[in-house]
Design an enzyme around this catalytic site. Sequence first.
Site, PDB file in Angstrom:
ATOM      1  N   ARG A 227      21.012  33.340  87.519  1.00 42.75           N
ATOM      2  CA  ARG A 227      19.891  33.900  86.248  1.00 42.75           C
ATOM      3  C   ARG A 227      19.815  35.810  86.838  1.00 42.75           C
ATOM      4  NH1 ARG A 227      16.170  29.728  88.406  1.00 42.75           N
ATOM      5  NH2 ARG A 227      14.623  29.264  86.582  1.00 42.75           N
TER       6      ARG A 227
ATOM      7  N   GLU B  40      14.275  26.086  75.277  1.00 39.22           N
ATOM      8  CA  GLU B  40      13.216  26.023  76.107  1.00 39.22           C
ATOM      9  C   GLU B  40      12.123  26.723  75.168  1.00 39.22           C
ATOM     10  OE1 GLU B  40      13.495  29.172  79.444  1.00 39.22           O
ATOM     11  OE2 GLU B  40      14.775  30.240  78.077  1.00 39.22           O
TER      12      GLU B  40
ATOM     13  N   ASN C  79      10.486  24.623  82.369  1.00 41.44           N
ATOM     14  CA  ASN C  79       9.887  25.593  82.917  1.00 41.44           C
ATOM     15  C   ASN C  79       8.841  26.041  81.772  1.00 41.44           C
ATOM     16  OD1 ASN C  79      10.896  25.537  85.844  1.00 41.44           O
ATOM     17  ND2 ASN C  79      11.553  26.863  85.554  1.00 41.44           N
ATOM     18  N   ASP C  80       9.504  27.118  80.504  1.00 42.06           N
ATOM     19  CA  ASP C  80       9.506  26.906  79.696  1.00 42.06           C
ATOM     20  C   ASP C  80       8.702  26.673  78.481  1.00 42.06           C
ATOM     21  OD1 ASP C  80       9.134  30.353  79.963  1.00 42.06           O
ATOM     22  OD2 ASP C  80      11.265  30.422  79.553  1.00 42.06           O
TER      23      ASP C  80
ATOM     24  N   ARG D 276       2.404  30.320  82.248  1.00 48.99           N
ATOM     25  CA  ARG D 276       2.720  29.633  83.233  1.00 48.99           C
ATOM     26  C   ARG D 276       2.359  30.591  84.436  1.00 48.99           C
ATOM     27  NH1 ARG D 276       9.517  30.601  82.855  1.00 48.99           N
ATOM     28  NH2 ARG D 276       9.372  30.709  84.694  1.00 48.99           N
TER      29      ARG D 276
ATOM     30  N   CYS E 154      17.653  22.864  83.822  1.00 53.16           N
ATOM     31  CA  CYS E 154      17.660  23.989  84.738  1.00 53.16           C
ATOM     32  C   CYS E 154      16.766  24.437  85.315  1.00 53.16           C
ATOM     33  CB  CYS E 154      18.913  24.744  84.083  1.00 53.16           C
ATOM     34  SG  CYS E 154      18.340  25.193  83.022  1.00 53.16           S
TER      35      CYS E 154
HETATM   36  C1  PEP Z   1      13.043  27.153  82.099  1.00 54.77           C
HETATM   37  O1  PEP Z   1      12.213  28.324  81.244  1.00 54.77           O
HETATM   38  O2  PEP Z   1      12.851  26.250  82.934  1.00 54.77           O
HETATM   39  C2  PEP Z   1      14.075  28.235  82.724  1.00 54.77           C
HETATM   40  C3  PEP Z   1      14.693  27.940  83.569  1.00 54.77           C
HETATM   41  O3  PEP Z   1      14.255  29.701  83.262  1.00 54.77           O
HETATM   42  P1  PEP Z   1      13.201  30.431  83.648  1.00 54.77           P
HETATM   43  O4  PEP Z   1      12.357  29.704  84.803  1.00 54.77           O
HETATM   44  O5  PEP Z   1      14.300  31.675  84.387  1.00 54.77           O
HETATM   45  O6  PEP Z   1      12.177  31.124  82.539  1.00 54.77           O
HETATM   46 MG    MG Z   2      12.796  30.018  81.211  1.00 52.97          MG
END
Ligand code: PEP
Ligand code: MG
Length: 539
Positions: free
Chosen positions: A295, A429, A452-453, A463, A500
């Site tokens: 990141r 994402e 996550n996104d 989130r 990821c």
């Molecule tokens: C995600 O969105 O899953 C990701 C890995 O990126 P971040 O959590 O940094 O937004």
């Molecule tokens: Mg993300």
Amino acid sequence: METFHGKSVLQGIAIGSLYVMEKKESTWTKHTIENAEDEVARFQKAREKAISELDELYEEALDQVGEENAMIFDVHKMMLEDMDYLEAIENLIRTEKVNAEYAVTVTGEEFSAMFSAMEDDYMRARATDVLDISGRVVRVLEGREEPGLHSKEPVIILADDLTPSETIAMDKTKILAFVTKHGSANSHTAILARSLNIPSLVNADVEITKEYHGMEAIVDGVTGTLFISPDAQTLETKRKEQAEIREKNEKLKLLIGQENITKDGRRINLYANMGNVEDVEKVLTNDAGGIGLFRSEFLYLGRDTFPSEEEQFEAYKEVASRMGGKKVIIRTLDIGADKKADYFGLDPEENPALGYRAIRICLTRKEVFRTQLRAIYRASAFGTISIMFPMIISVEEIRRIKDFVEEIKAELKAEGTAFGDVELGIMIETPAAALVSGELAKEVQFFSIGTNDLTQYTLAIDRQNQKLEEFYDSHHPAVLKLIEMTIQSGHKEGIWVGICGELAADDTLTETFLDMGLDELSVSPTYILRLRDRIRNIG
Ligand code: PEP
Ligand code: MG
């Protein structure tokens, strides 16, 4: 003993002293005072406290970053002893009968303007320092604490909330655990805690009060409990449990050097997520096959200016070299939403998660993108680097990125600067990217799914919002369908597909991901060996 509950971010137990971080906003206004001499004395007292803070900071910096970098605090101290500056403040208090906060602020601004107008580079650089010391004195006058972590011993941090920038700026060797009253388990602060292997609770039902500062506490990340002033029996039980967890982790180390292979012969790559150069150590000790998500925006957080091309080059080069030929996937700047840096000058937004962030900033502020891409390409001569781009929604964006990448490569070639073969991939994402993954797969060499996104945008659930955590369901069939669709699209075009996002570490889904044919899981280093264990028991 007091007991509180919160949402656990990482299983583990920490025992130590509490360090309460109170955030108070500045509230002073200009007003006239009755007795100028009393006000001058109040200023002098604040100045002395500011000087003793600077002495401590000097010692701390000397330990951590060496004498050359620690010197700045000595310079600040000297400025707080400068007669012209002090007289100007005291004169203002005496002649205009104003409060010290106002006199210090105005004098600081005047001196700063004066320094800025000077010919000499050294003196010009003092313009920001004088503002800095004035701000420090005003903060002391208001009775506010210095922001950040200033402890000699490792502590349990108790705070209202922590932004990724604040977390990044702390000395990680001094953190045993985090407990925050607010914050969600899917925020980047929580992700950071996980990558640091620090047991943490968010959304805890505890009041953030100075009374707790220095008290003994236990953070139990297994049950999501915080004990303040624990009784002897609780302490003993938790110490035992802590030792058991450590023993379990020691046993997992036997899996170092083993393959990620199921009993029926299916293999998957296990890579690590990281955010800071120092994390490489954990990536290596946990035997990750590569870095699946670096990141890079964390290099931009917790500071006041853009990291230069040289600084970034050194960071990427160090990571690539230390990984010794293993793959390092650098995700380009994903700033915005909860990851903020003031110097970007981003306007406040109604919906920051849907706003001006990530690739949208890079494609419209080319100077920022250029600096980063040049640094990454230069570093690619020292290891195996891939680049992936965040928040993609269309083929058109990828084409624009690729055109720009070609420009950068041509620039470097013309300069005679070496660079390696760099794979280009994208994060999937957004639901848009997953839905058009068939077309996107023709443009890139790999996909990495950011669950996550992807969960946030598919379910329309912020989130960051702790109130919505019970609805934020990464196992939702819609999310799993988009993941499967992405894997199929990628494989149809012959490219590899990984995950990821945090879901990659969820071992209740490992078998499902293997069945879907996923090629890679990228997780916080802490989870690598646990997942290897899980994989080796499947089939
Ligand atoms: C995600 O969105 O899953 C990701 C890995 O990126 P971040 O959590 O940094 O937004
Ligand atoms: Mg993300």
